[in-house]
Design a protein around this motif. Structure first.
Motif, mmCIF file in Angstrom:
data_model
loop_
_atom_site.group_PDB
_atom_site.id
_atom_site.type_symbol
_atom_site.label_atom_id
_atom_site.label_comp_id
_atom_site.label_asym_id
_atom_site.label_seq_id
_atom_site.Cartn_x
_atom_site.Cartn_y
_atom_site.Cartn_z
ATOM 1 N N ALA A 31 0.823 -1.209 0.000
ATOM 2 C CA ALA A 31 0.000 0.000 0.000
ATOM 3 C C ALA A 31 0.857 1.257 0.000
ATOM 4 C CB ALA A 31 -0.943 0.000 1.209
ATOM 5 N N ASP A 32 1.957 1.225 0.746
ATOM 6 C CA ASP A 32 2.843 2.390 0.795
ATOM 7 C C ASP A 32 3.482 2.641 -0.567
ATOM 8 O OD1 ASP A 32 4.243 4.480 2.393
ATOM 9 O OD2 ASP A 32 6.015 3.326 1.819
ATOM 10 N N ALA A 33 3.810 1.571 -1.288
ATOM 11 C CA ALA A 33 4.390 1.720 -2.623
ATOM 12 C C ALA A 33 3.427 2.432 -3.558
ATOM 13 C CB ALA A 33 4.762 0.347 -3.186
ATOM 14 N N VAL A 34 2.149 2.029 -3.513
ATOM 15 C CA VAL A 34 1.151 2.679 -4.359
ATOM 16 C C VAL A 34 0.923 4.114 -3.898
ATOM 17 C CG1 VAL A 34 -1.252 2.613 -5.137
ATOM 18 C CG2 VAL A 34 0.048 0.483 -4.942
ATOM 19 N N ARG A 35 0.889 4.329 -2.573
ATOM 20 C CA ARG A 35 0.686 5.682 -2.043
ATOM 21 C C ARG A 35 1.769 6.639 -2.570
ATOM 22 N NH1 ARG A 35 1.198 4.590 2.920
ATOM 23 N NH2 ARG A 35 -1.000 4.551 3.545
ATOM 24 N N GLN A 36 3.007 6.210 -2.523
ATOM 25 C CA GLN A 36 4.105 7.082 -2.954
ATOM 26 C C GLN A 36 4.109 7.306 -4.467
ATOM 27 O OE1 GLN A 36 8.020 6.684 -1.312
ATOM 28 N NE2 GLN A 36 7.314 5.470 0.435
ATOM 29 N N SER A 37 3.326 6.533 -5.205
ATOM 30 C CA SER A 37 3.295 6.644 -6.669
ATOM 31 C C SER A 37 2.037 7.320 -7.193
ATOM 32 C CB SER A 37 3.418 5.243 -7.292
ATOM 33 O OG SER A 37 4.552 4.563 -6.821
ATOM 34 N N LEU A 38 1.124 7.708 -6.302
ATOM 35 C CA LEU A 38 -0.159 8.255 -6.739
ATOM 36 C C LEU A 38 -0.005 9.517 -7.573
ATOM 37 C CD1 LEU A 38 -2.480 7.799 -3.613
ATOM 38 C CD2 LEU A 38 -2.534 6.540 -5.777
ATOM 39 N N HIS A 39 1.008 10.342 -7.265
ATOM 40 C CA HIS A 39 1.142 11.595 -8.011
ATOM 41 C C HIS A 39 1.513 11.347 -9.468
ATOM 42 C CE1 HIS A 39 5.211 10.688 -6.601
ATOM 43 N NE2 HIS A 39 5.690 11.461 -7.558
ATOM 44 N N HIS A 40 2.099 10.188 -9.767
ATOM 45 C CA HIS A 40 2.391 9.845 -11.168
ATOM 46 C C HIS A 40 1.124 9.429 -11.910
ATOM 47 C CE1 HIS A 40 6.743 10.117 -10.747
ATOM 48 N NE2 HIS A 40 6.655 9.398 -9.643
ATOM 49 N N LEU A 41 0.175 8.828 -11.181
ATOM 50 C CA LEU A 41 -1.073 8.402 -11.802
ATOM 51 C C LEU A 41 -1.994 9.578 -12.091
ATOM 52 C CD1 LEU A 41 -0.005 5.691 -10.609
ATOM 53 C CD2 LEU A 41 -2.377 5.093 -10.131
ATOM 54 N N ALA A 42 -1.854 10.638 -11.321
ATOM 55 C CA ALA A 42 -2.815 11.746 -11.374
ATOM 56 C C ALA A 42 -2.895 12.425 -12.739
ATOM 57 C CB ALA A 42 -2.467 12.780 -10.305
ATOM 58 N N VAL A 43 -1.856 12.292 -13.554
ATOM 59 C CA VAL A 43 -1.845 12.966 -14.859
ATOM 60 C C VAL A 43 -2.700 12.226 -15.888
ATOM 61 C CG1 VAL A 43 0.433 13.940 -14.424
ATOM 62 C CG2 VAL A 43 0.242 11.746 -15.613
ATOM 63 N N HIS A 44 -3.176 11.033 -15.543
ATOM 64 C CA HIS A 44 -3.957 10.217 -16.485
ATOM 65 C C HIS A 44 -5.440 10.247 -16.136
ATOM 66 C CE1 HIS A 44 -0.252 8.486 -18.103
ATOM 67 N NE2 HIS A 44 0.143 8.294 -16.862
ATOM 68 N N GLU A 45 -6.265 9.986 -17.148
ATOM 69 C CA GLU A 45 -7.694 9.830 -16.928
ATOM 70 C C GLU A 45 -7.996 8.340 -16.733
ATOM 71 O OE1 GLU A 45 -10.081 11.536 -19.931
ATOM 72 O OE2 GLU A 45 -9.278 13.568 -19.712
ATOM 73 N N PHE A 46 -8.612 7.999 -15.598
ATOM 74 C CA PHE A 46 -8.989 6.607 -15.335
ATOM 75 C C PHE A 46 -10.017 6.593 -14.219
ATOM 76 C CE2 PHE A 46 -5.464 7.682 -12.599
ATOM 77 C CZ PHE A 46 -5.765 7.102 -11.376
ATOM 78 N N ASP A 47 -10.797 5.512 -14.189
ATOM 79 C CA ASP A 47 -11.798 5.329 -13.136
ATOM 80 C C ASP A 47 -11.433 4.203 -12.184
ATOM 81 O OD1 ASP A 47 -13.360 7.355 -14.196
ATOM 82 O OD2 ASP A 47 -14.527 5.988 -15.459
ATOM 83 N N TYR A 48 -10.592 3.276 -12.667
ATOM 84 C CA TYR A 48 -10.284 2.087 -11.873
ATOM 85 C C TYR A 48 -8.774 1.829 -11.896
ATOM 86 C CZ TYR A 48 -15.219 1.597 -12.984
ATOM 87 O OH TYR A 48 -16.552 1.846 -13.161
ATOM 88 N N VAL A 49 -8.267 1.300 -10.769
ATOM 89 C CA VAL A 49 -6.857 0.938 -10.660
ATOM 90 C C VAL A 49 -6.766 -0.567 -10.429
ATOM 91 C CG1 VAL A 49 -4.692 1.285 -9.427
ATOM 92 C CG2 VAL A 49 -6.288 3.185 -9.689
ATOM 93 N N LEU A 50 -6.067 -1.265 -11.314
ATOM 94 C CA LEU A 50 -5.822 -2.697 -11.173
ATOM 95 C C LEU A 50 -4.432 -2.872 -10.569
ATOM 96 C CD1 LEU A 50 -6.477 -5.718 -11.819
ATOM 97 C CD2 LEU A 50 -5.444 -5.321 -14.081
#
Length: 420
Positions: A102-121
């Motif tokens: 969970a911490d790995a995904v938390r620290q990477s969330l700002h990289h995801l924010a530039v994309h349009e998406f509704d779901y994370v796999l």
């Protein structure tokens, strides 16, 4: 709906249980089936499911994994598809290593924010399976779930090794226990008649999750939990709709040397549970290698990758990886030979022979059983490995013994006449 999905593949931790294969590489970078890497499995499942935006999170021994991703997954300049590496990094808001999934995904969330998406796999990078994620996403949307967890029915003997979920008649998760040691009777769930007939009546988490975007951000930014299986999922069951997506196909978690060894050798079965010859083939790095050349060798249940030169007497129930050279009158039985990253030139081979030193590969008149031979090894002539009885566990300069399996380390040199 896959156009609304973005995927994160978790690179895993130190992988100490897979040592020495993880001494210089991360778990997802470990070669499998002679020509692939473990990380190719989840990425290929994504691409066949129409999911083409993929981040791979890395941390430990990530150089070889980064190189493999960079050299393998290329897409059109006019496409939005990508497979990108996200390495642990220091930022103004995070200055440490990933502390868990969970911490790995938390620290990477700002990289995801530039994309349009509704779901994370969210996937693991060290599992062997073939799954249609599109169907899992459809079920997630159809049931208006907040979180979906892929689950696999397991036997009572396997329960202590997994996170076990309990579901209601609508497949919604009502309880989650991480690796329970007792009280199994209370955790039985509804499964298909086929699974029930096999005694597989408990649902184990496969470590495959779908989160709604908004909820994922809320869960990760609202607390300091570091792990999905131990913290995020159990905390979410009472407050959110958590769906169990039952999967009944082949799936194995490559966690130990013995599970890795068995998964590879099972590929040589007449009808293997994991089908390399399926239409949903595994993507990997394209190599311009010559076809393999075999001379005078009796082969039985053997998988031979590209670019090999084999003069052995017998190769039985073994996987032989790319660019492997095996000498005359050698017997290979129940082995996974990973191969080599390059060929020696004729001049280099002659130089080794003049100095009575092993050349890259496996020499003449060797007898090797129940072994994993890591990449770029030099095994001399008349070498015997794991032939007489079961060896005790131990770690040595050139090899490691675990559960009766000898693992010859990467770039190890085994002199002529050695007996292990």
């Amino acid at each position: 709906m896959t156009s609304k999905v973005i995927c994160i593949v978790l690179g895993g931790g130190q992988g100490s249980r897979l040592y020495p294969l993880t001494a210089t590489r991360s778990k997802p970078a470990v070669p499998i089936a002679g020509k692939y890497r473990l990380v190719d499995i989840p990425i290929s499942n994504c691409l066949h499911s129409g999911i083409t935006r993929i981040y791979v999170l890395t941390q430990f021994n990530s150089a070889s994994l980064n190189k493999h991703i960079k050299n393998t997954y290329h897409f059109s300049s006019f496409s939005e598809a990508f497979v990108d590496i996200l390495a642990a990094e220091q930022t103004p808001t995070s200055g440490g290593w990933f502390q868990g999934t969970a911490d790995a995904v938390r620290q990477s969330l700002h990289h995801l924010a530039v994309h349009e998406f509704d779901y994370v796999l969210i996937l693991s990078g060290d599992q062997l399976y073939q799954m249609d994620f599109e169907d899992m996403i459809d079920q997630h949307i159809k049931n208006e779930a907040d979180i979906s967890i892929a689950t696999i029915p397991v036997h009572v003997n396997d329960v202590p090794g997994f996170g076990i979920l309990q579901t209601d008649h609508e497949s919604m998760v009502t309880a989650f226990v991480e690796k329970p040691k007792s009280g199994f009777d209370k955790l039985v769930s509804e499964v298909s008649p086929e699974m029930e007939a096999q005694g597989r009546i408990y649902l184990a988490s496969m470590g495959i999750y779908i989160f709604n975007r908004k909820l994922l951000y809320e869960l990760l930014q609202g607390n300091e939990s570091t792990d999905f299986g131990k913290e995020i999922i159990p905390q979410s069951i009472d407050e959110h709709k958590v769906l169990s997506y039952q999967y009944e196909g082949y799936w194995t978690d490559i966690g130990t040397i013995s599970s890795f060894f068995d998964a590879n050798l099972e590929l040589t079965d007449d009808i293997p549970q994991f089908n390399l010859f399926d239409k949903n083939y595994i993507f990997t790095r394209a190599r311009m290698l010559p076809p393999s050349k075999v001379s005078g060798t009796h082969m039985e249940k053997a998988i031979i990758a590209d670019g090999c030169i084999i003069n052995a007497s017998h190769v039985i129930r073994s996987v032989v990886g790319i660019r492997t050279r095996i000498g005359f009158d050698t017997t290979i039985e129940n082995c996974y030979i990973m191969g080599s990253d390059n060929y020696q030139t004729l001049e280099q081979i002659q130089e080794c022979q003049d100095k009575d030193q092993p050349i890259m590969g496996i020499g003449d008149r060797c007898n090797i059983k129940n072994a994993i031979i890591d990449k770029n090894t030099y095994i001399g002539n008349d070498v015997s490995i794991n032939v007489d009885g079961t060896l005790p566990d131990g770690d040595y300069p050139t090899h490691t013994v675990k559960d009766g399996i000898v693992v010859v380390k990467k770039r190890a040199v085994i002199p002529n006449g050695t007996v292990i």
